[in-house]
Design a protein around this motif. Structure first.
Motif, PDB file in Angstrom:
ATOM      1  N   ALA A 402      11.697 108.274  -3.553  1.00 22.96           N
ATOM      2  CA  ALA A 402      11.829 108.731  -4.951  1.00 22.96           C
ATOM      3  C   ALA A 402      11.444 107.615  -5.919  1.00 22.96           C
ATOM      4  CB  ALA A 402      13.260 109.196  -5.212  1.00 22.96           C
ATOM      5  N   LEU A 403      11.818 106.381  -5.574  1.00 23.26           N
ATOM      6  CA  LEU A 403      11.507 105.236  -6.450  1.00 23.26           C
ATOM      7  C   LEU A 403      10.012 104.936  -6.497  1.00 23.26           C
ATOM      8  CD1 LEU A 403      14.432 102.813  -5.514  1.00 23.26           C
ATOM      9  CD2 LEU A 403      14.082 103.941  -7.726  1.00 23.26           C
ATOM     10  N   THR A 435      22.089 106.711  -9.103  1.00 24.35           N
ATOM     11  CA  THR A 435      21.937 107.139 -10.499  1.00 24.35           C
ATOM     12  C   THR A 435      20.489 107.065 -10.979  1.00 24.35           C
ATOM     13  OG1 THR A 435      22.510 104.894 -11.206  1.00 24.35           O
ATOM     14  CG2 THR A 435      24.280 106.532 -11.192  1.00 24.35           C
ATOM     15  N   SER A 436      19.690 106.185 -10.372  1.00 23.99           N
ATOM     16  CA  SER A 436      18.305 106.042 -10.828  1.00 23.99           C
ATOM     17  C   SER A 436      17.341 106.990 -10.120  1.00 23.99           C
ATOM     18  CB  SER A 436      17.837 104.595 -10.640  1.00 23.99           C
ATOM     19  OG  SER A 436      17.975 104.209  -9.293  1.00 23.99           O
ATOM     20  N   ASP A 509      23.132 110.890 -18.757  1.00 22.14           N
ATOM     21  CA  ASP A 509      23.583 109.492 -18.933  1.00 22.14           C
ATOM     22  C   ASP A 509      25.106 109.340 -18.857  1.00 22.14           C
ATOM     23  OD1 ASP A 509      21.040 108.465 -19.069  1.00 22.14           O
ATOM     24  OD2 ASP A 509      20.904 108.650 -21.256  1.00 22.14           O
ATOM     25  N   PRO A 510      25.913 110.213 -19.512  1.00 19.47           N
ATOM     26  CA  PRO A 510      27.373 110.078 -19.376  1.00 19.47           C
ATOM     27  C   PRO A 510      27.838 110.203 -17.925  1.00 19.47           C
ATOM     28  CG  PRO A 510      26.835 111.525 -21.229  1.00 19.47           C
ATOM     29  CD  PRO A 510      25.563 111.270 -20.496  1.00 19.47           C
ATOM     30  N   ILE A 511      27.211 111.089 -17.140  1.00 20.77           N
ATOM     31  CA  ILE A 511      27.604 111.241 -15.730  1.00 20.77           C
ATOM     32  C   ILE A 511      27.179 110.001 -14.939  1.00 20.77           C
ATOM     33  CG2 ILE A 511      27.065 112.555 -13.617  1.00 20.77           C
ATOM     34  CD1 ILE A 511      27.218 115.099 -15.374  1.00 20.77           C
ATOM     35  N   ARG A 512      26.025 109.427 -15.268  1.00 25.69           N
ATOM     36  CA  ARG A 512      25.593 108.182 -14.605  1.00 25.69           C
ATOM     37  C   ARG A 512      26.617 107.063 -14.830  1.00 25.69           C
ATOM     38  NH1 ARG A 512      20.281 109.890 -16.460  1.00 25.69           N
ATOM     39  NH2 ARG A 512      18.983 110.388 -14.629  1.00 25.69           N
TER      40      ARG A 512
END
Length: 561
Positions: A402-403, A435-436, A509-512
């Motif tokens: 994925a990266l 998260t990324s 973003d808040p969940i990350r």
């Protein structure tokens, strides 16, 4: 030409291809005893229902349903039961002017003329299914015994020694055993079963079918035939019939009642013999369309949006039998364009898809998910599908893929979407990598769909509306719910088919931030709901209010009550 309109109708309805038509015409030249409609069914090119429906459409015949067959015999004794069984014809009634009969082949002039001469009256012909006519004849003439009972009588089995392999092979190749196994498989196809469970016990052999996710027992062979029946299935699946101590897996490809079936066979040793489970993969009945699967509204929009991203990981979670694979294949179908190279690694490959490179994992020779993935990345794919993330090594390679600009789809065994996050962390995956790379997590369950032919409407009680807050999902104060009744179309269950109830957690973003802070799944779920996520239970209630399933079904598959 006789049957010309029948064949034309079958071809127009995509029930018979040109090559299949040539095949049946070749066989017909050497088989004078059976008519063309009988051969179509016997060769597995069409189902009995396909033939009957084509006759109705092409020849203006009326179709007879099982409830219309009289329980008492209608024809005089001069018409023998042997004649009726040979030509698959049954009396429906006699008047002063004419005789009403149902036939599997209503264009069989010989049978119609013979009956007319015997009875001295015109014959009014209707269309019936071959199996239903034979079963009704058994009832009318006092031979109301199941096909399985008759096959058991034909099978001469002594107490068989487990070591007598040659005798076992001979028995497994005998006509009664072959017919028994075919009858079980045919019954499974007719009832739309997803699995066949054949389970030996000390005093009996049980056969159960899983229809719409629920097991139901059917007629089973005699316990003495256990070894022969299981050996027959193992021979069909190319398994070692001498090995009874270890689990085995195999596949069977078969054409039955007009359907091309891919059967996955799994055997395990038990106290009283080998237990066999056969998974039926019916390509014709597999609908790879999100709306047909139960996706709608915001969920569908979000999922399609995430699928369109060029890289990242999309996870589909749920227990065994929750439809994860079907959703995965629907996503692959959406992504399958000439501009994208898609490679999958699966164990097993459930559905073969044109334009997608599918790899069957073989751990026994070292071809695991992880080892296959290392090679896949060097094949320059755009999309990678991993059958299941089972270990940290597989998860790490998926993250690396994925990266480096790939879109990765995979499944996990967790109860809800938020649980997918904690599962990956528990495996040992670092939170910053998770998260990324993870774009979204979809959780799903399957509920039975109400039979549209017999579902019954009732107004929901005000107390129930208030307790479950059903008014959230309706635009009017009065809410109509439906209950299952049962009819011929749904085999008396009140349900026909299944659909998914889902929850989709997009990685915001808040969940990350919560994941980076190592918060529990409950906190992640709570925040996702605050951000607008509909839970499995709530999505189930939407389907209840829409009238496609029942509250009992939603309660059965979700943890909330």
């Amino acid at each position: 030409m006789l049957y010309q309109s029948l064949l034309k109708t079958l071809q127009e309805r995509n029930k018979l291809s040109t090559s299949e038509l040539k095949k049946v015409e070749r066989v017909q030249k050497t088989s004078v005893a059976e008519s063309l409609p009988q051969l179509l069914v016997k060769l597995g090119l069409c189902s009995e229902s396909d033939v009957a429906d084509a006759f109705v459409e092409s020849g203006q015949f009326e179709k007879v349903v099982p409830e219309q067959y009289p329980l008492e015999r209608q024809l005089p004794e001069l018409v023998s039961l042997r004649f009726l069984k040979n030509y698959h014809v049954i009396g429906l009634g006699v008047t002063d002017e004419e005789v009403f009969v149902a036939m599997m082949d209503p264009e069989d002039a010989f049978t119609i003329n013979s009956l007319g001469l015997m009875l001295g009256k015109p014959i009014n012909v209707k269309v019936g299914l071959l199996s239903e006519i034979d079963a009704a004849l058994d009832v009318q003439y006092g031979e109301d015994r199941s096909k399985m009972d008759k096959l058991i009588d034909d099978l001469a089995i002594d107490d068989l020694g487990e070591e007598d392999l040659e005798h076992l092979k001979d028995l497994a190749s005998e006509a009664p055993v072959i017919k028994m196994v075919n009858l079980i498989m045919q019954r499974a196809v007719e009832t739309r079963a997803s699995d066949i469970h054949i389970e030996p016990f000390e005093q009996s052999l049980k056969v159960r079918l899983r229809v719409d996710g629920v097991l139901q027992e059917i007629d089973a062979p005699n316990v003495k035939s256990t070894a022969a029946v299981i050996s027959r299935i193992k021979i069909m699946a190319k398994l070692n019939i001498a090995e009874r101590r270890l689990p085995q897996d195999g596949r069977i490809k078969v054409q039955m009642i007009g359907k091309e079936l891919d059967l996955r066979v799994s055997t395990i040793p038990t106290m009283h013999g080998e237990s066999v489970v056969i998974r039926l993969l019916d390509k014709e009945n597999t609908v790879l369309d999100f709306k047909a699967l139960g996706f709608a509204g915001r969920h569908l929009e979000q999922f399609i949006e995430i699928l369109s991203l060029p890289h990242g990981i999309i996870l589909i979670t749920g227990p065994t039998g929750s439809g994860k694979s079907t959703t995965m294949y629907a996503a692959l179908k959406q992504l399958n364009t000439p501009q994208r190279k898609i490679i999958t690694v699966e164990d097993p490959v459930e559905y073969q898809m044109e334009g997608i490179n599918q790899i069957q994992a073989k751990p026994q020779i070292g071809l695991t998910f992880a080892s296959a993935l290392r090679s896949i990345v060097r094949q320059d794919p755009d999309v990678i599908m991993i059958g299941e993330m089972r270990d940290l090594e597989t998860a790490r390679i998926a993250v690396q893929s994925a990266l480096t600009g790939h879109l990765v789809l995979s499944t996990l065994h967790t109860n809800d979407a938020a649980g997918g996050v904690t599962r990956l962390l528990d495996m040992g995956l670092e939170e910053y990598l998770l998260t990324s790379t993870v774009n979204g997590i979809l959780a799903q369950r399957l509920v039975r769909r109400l039979c549209p032919s017999c579902k019954e409407a009732k107004l929901a009680e005000p107390e129930l509306i208030k307790e479950l807050r059903l008014d959230r999902f309706a635009n009017k104060p009065e809410i109509t719910l439906y209950k299952p009744v049962g009819c011929v179309a749904c085999s008396g269950t009140g349900y026909r088919g299944r659909l998914a109830i889902i929850e989709f957690l997009p990685m915001t973003d808040p969940i990350r931030k919560l994941i980076m802070a190592h918060e529990e799944a409950g906190a992640i779920q709570k925040l996702a709901v605050a951000e607008g996520m509909q839970t499995l239970y709530e999505n189930g209630l939407v389907k209840v209010v829409e009238g496609v399933t029942t509250l009992e079904e939603v309660m059965r598959v979700t943890t909330e009550s």
